[in-house]
Design a protein around this motif. Structure first.
Motif, mmCIF file in Angstrom:
data_model
loop_
_atom_site.group_PDB
_atom_site.id
_atom_site.type_symbol
_atom_site.label_atom_id
_atom_site.label_comp_id
_atom_site.label_asym_id
_atom_site.label_seq_id
_atom_site.Cartn_x
_atom_site.Cartn_y
_atom_site.Cartn_z
ATOM 1 N N MET A 114 58.726 -19.908 80.256
ATOM 2 C CA MET A 114 58.185 -21.230 80.028
ATOM 3 C C MET A 114 58.198 -21.991 81.355
ATOM 4 O O MET A 114 59.180 -21.991 82.074
ATOM 5 C CB MET A 114 59.038 -21.956 78.980
ATOM 6 N N ASN A 115 57.079 -22.616 81.667
ATOM 7 C CA ASN A 115 56.985 -23.389 82.900
ATOM 8 C C ASN A 115 57.788 -24.677 82.799
ATOM 9 O O ASN A 115 58.017 -25.198 81.716
ATOM 10 C CB ASN A 115 55.529 -23.709 83.224
ATOM 11 N N VAL A 116 58.178 -25.189 83.947
ATOM 12 C CA VAL A 116 59.019 -26.378 84.025
ATOM 13 C C VAL A 116 58.211 -27.529 84.609
ATOM 14 O O VAL A 116 57.374 -27.335 85.493
ATOM 15 C CB VAL A 116 60.258 -26.086 84.914
ATOM 16 N N TRP A 117 58.451 -28.730 84.105
ATOM 17 C CA TRP A 117 57.820 -29.962 84.584
ATOM 18 C C TRP A 117 57.889 -29.998 86.106
ATOM 19 O O TRP A 117 58.900 -29.619 86.692
ATOM 20 C CB TRP A 117 58.561 -31.142 83.969
ATOM 21 N N PRO A 118 56.854 -30.453 86.776
ATOM 22 C CA PRO A 118 56.850 -30.438 88.246
ATOM 23 C C PRO A 118 57.928 -31.346 88.847
ATOM 24 O O PRO A 118 58.378 -32.305 88.215
ATOM 25 C CB PRO A 118 55.449 -30.939 88.603
ATOM 26 N N ASP A 119 58.314 -31.023 90.056
ATOM 27 C CA ASP A 119 59.345 -31.791 90.769
ATOM 28 C C ASP A 119 58.686 -33.020 91.396
ATOM 29 O O ASP A 119 58.323 -33.010 92.571
ATOM 30 C CB ASP A 119 59.998 -30.912 91.831
ATOM 31 N N ILE A 120 58.516 -34.055 90.574
ATOM 32 C CA ILE A 120 57.923 -35.308 91.034
ATOM 33 C C ILE A 120 58.892 -36.439 90.728
ATOM 34 O O ILE A 120 59.865 -36.247 89.998
ATOM 35 C CB ILE A 120 56.549 -35.578 90.368
ATOM 36 N N ALA A 121 58.638 -37.605 91.279
ATOM 37 C CA ALA A 121 59.507 -38.759 91.043
ATOM 38 C C ALA A 121 59.593 -39.058 89.546
ATOM 39 O O ALA A 121 58.619 -38.875 88.804
ATOM 40 C CB ALA A 121 58.970 -39.975 91.789
ATOM 41 N N ALA A 122 60.765 -39.526 89.110
ATOM 42 C CA ALA A 122 60.966 -39.861 87.700
ATOM 43 C C ALA A 122 60.083 -41.044 87.310
ATOM 44 O O ALA A 122 59.780 -41.904 88.147
ATOM 45 C CB ALA A 122 62.429 -40.203 87.456
ATOM 46 N N PRO A 123 59.655 -41.118 86.067
ATOM 47 C CA PRO A 123 58.835 -42.251 85.638
ATOM 48 C C PRO A 123 59.587 -43.564 85.771
ATOM 49 O O PRO A 123 60.812 -43.605 85.633
ATOM 50 C CB PRO A 123 58.541 -41.962 84.171
ATOM 51 N N SER A 124 58.849 -44.631 86.025
ATOM 52 C CA SER A 124 59.489 -45.946 86.111
ATOM 53 C C SER A 124 59.729 -46.528 84.733
ATOM 54 O O SER A 124 60.576 -47.394 84.562
ATOM 55 C CB SER A 124 58.655 -46.898 86.969
ATOM 56 N N SER A 125 59.007 -46.046 83.716
ATOM 57 C CA SER A 125 59.288 -46.442 82.339
ATOM 58 C C SER A 125 58.824 -45.356 81.381
ATOM 59 O O SER A 125 57.924 -44.578 81.694
ATOM 60 C CB SER A 125 58.626 -47.780 81.995
ATOM 61 N N MET A 126 59.506 -45.285 80.230
ATOM 62 C CA MET A 126 59.167 -44.326 79.182
ATOM 63 C C MET A 126 59.270 -45.052 77.853
ATOM 64 O O MET A 126 60.146 -45.894 77.671
ATOM 65 C CB MET A 126 60.140 -43.141 79.176
ATOM 66 N N SER A 127 58.386 -44.721 76.927
ATOM 67 C CA SER A 127 58.485 -45.283 75.588
ATOM 68 C C SER A 127 58.226 -44.186 74.572
ATOM 69 O O SER A 127 57.433 -43.283 74.812
ATOM 70 C CB SER A 127 57.511 -46.442 75.401
ATOM 71 N N GLY A 128 58.927 -44.238 73.463
ATOM 72 C CA GLY A 128 58.790 -43.246 72.414
ATOM 73 C C GLY A 128 59.671 -43.623 71.249
ATOM 74 O O GLY A 128 60.091 -44.769 71.120
ATOM 75 N N GLY A 129 59.987 -42.679 70.394
ATOM 76 C CA GLY A 129 60.839 -42.928 69.239
ATOM 77 C C GLY A 129 60.848 -41.712 68.343
ATOM 78 O O GLY A 129 60.347 -40.659 68.707
ATOM 79 N N ILE A 130 61.463 -41.863 67.166
ATOM 80 C CA ILE A 130 61.435 -40.787 66.184
ATOM 81 C C ILE A 130 60.667 -41.270 64.973
ATOM 82 O O ILE A 130 60.583 -42.472 64.701
ATOM 83 C CB ILE A 130 62.849 -40.319 65.769
ATOM 84 N N PHE A 131 60.077 -40.339 64.258
ATOM 85 C CA PHE A 131 59.389 -40.683 63.028
ATOM 86 C C PHE A 131 60.421 -41.024 61.968
ATOM 87 O O PHE A 131 61.523 -40.473 61.939
ATOM 88 C CB PHE A 131 58.514 -39.520 62.543
#
Length: 117
Positions: free
Chosen positions: A1-18
């Protein structure tokens, strides 16, 4: 399985659970709720970068092109939790601003599938 690229972390994230409950409203005004019989899934996670470099943007676009339809390993930056995830149908969007020359405001959406222990 490929891995997320080595880039700067996001400045914000939004999500949740159903919500783990199914609810219904009756014509009489009554309501009912019952537990769902499936495992609650995570909602899609919106990742945003306020000022991403062009090199990181190019790496993200290349990764998206290669992984668009297949799962990849994503590590949540703050907790270090590992997730199997995939991109959702939203395209990667970006905005150029005169206020941050050489940088882009970037957004993309991923769907966490399951936590990798």
């Amino acid at each position: 399985m490929n891995v997320w690229p080595d880039i700067a972390a996001p400045s914000s994230m939004s999500g949740g659970i159903f919500d783990p409950l199914d609810e219904a409203n009756m014509e009489t005004g009554d309501d009912a709720a019952r537990p769902r019989f499936s495992v609650p899934r995570q909602q899609p996670m919106r990742l945003e970068w306020a000022a991403m470099s062009y090199a990181d943007f190019d790496a993200l676009v290349a990764f998206h092109a290669n992984q668009r339809s297949t799962p990849f390993l994503w590590v949540r930056p703050r907790t270090g939790a590992q997730w199997e995830a995939r991109f959702v149908s939203n395209a990667i969007t970006h905005n150029e601003s005169r206020d941050t020359p050489g940088r882009l405001a970037v957004q993309c959406t991923i769907q966490p599938i399951r936590r990798v222990e």
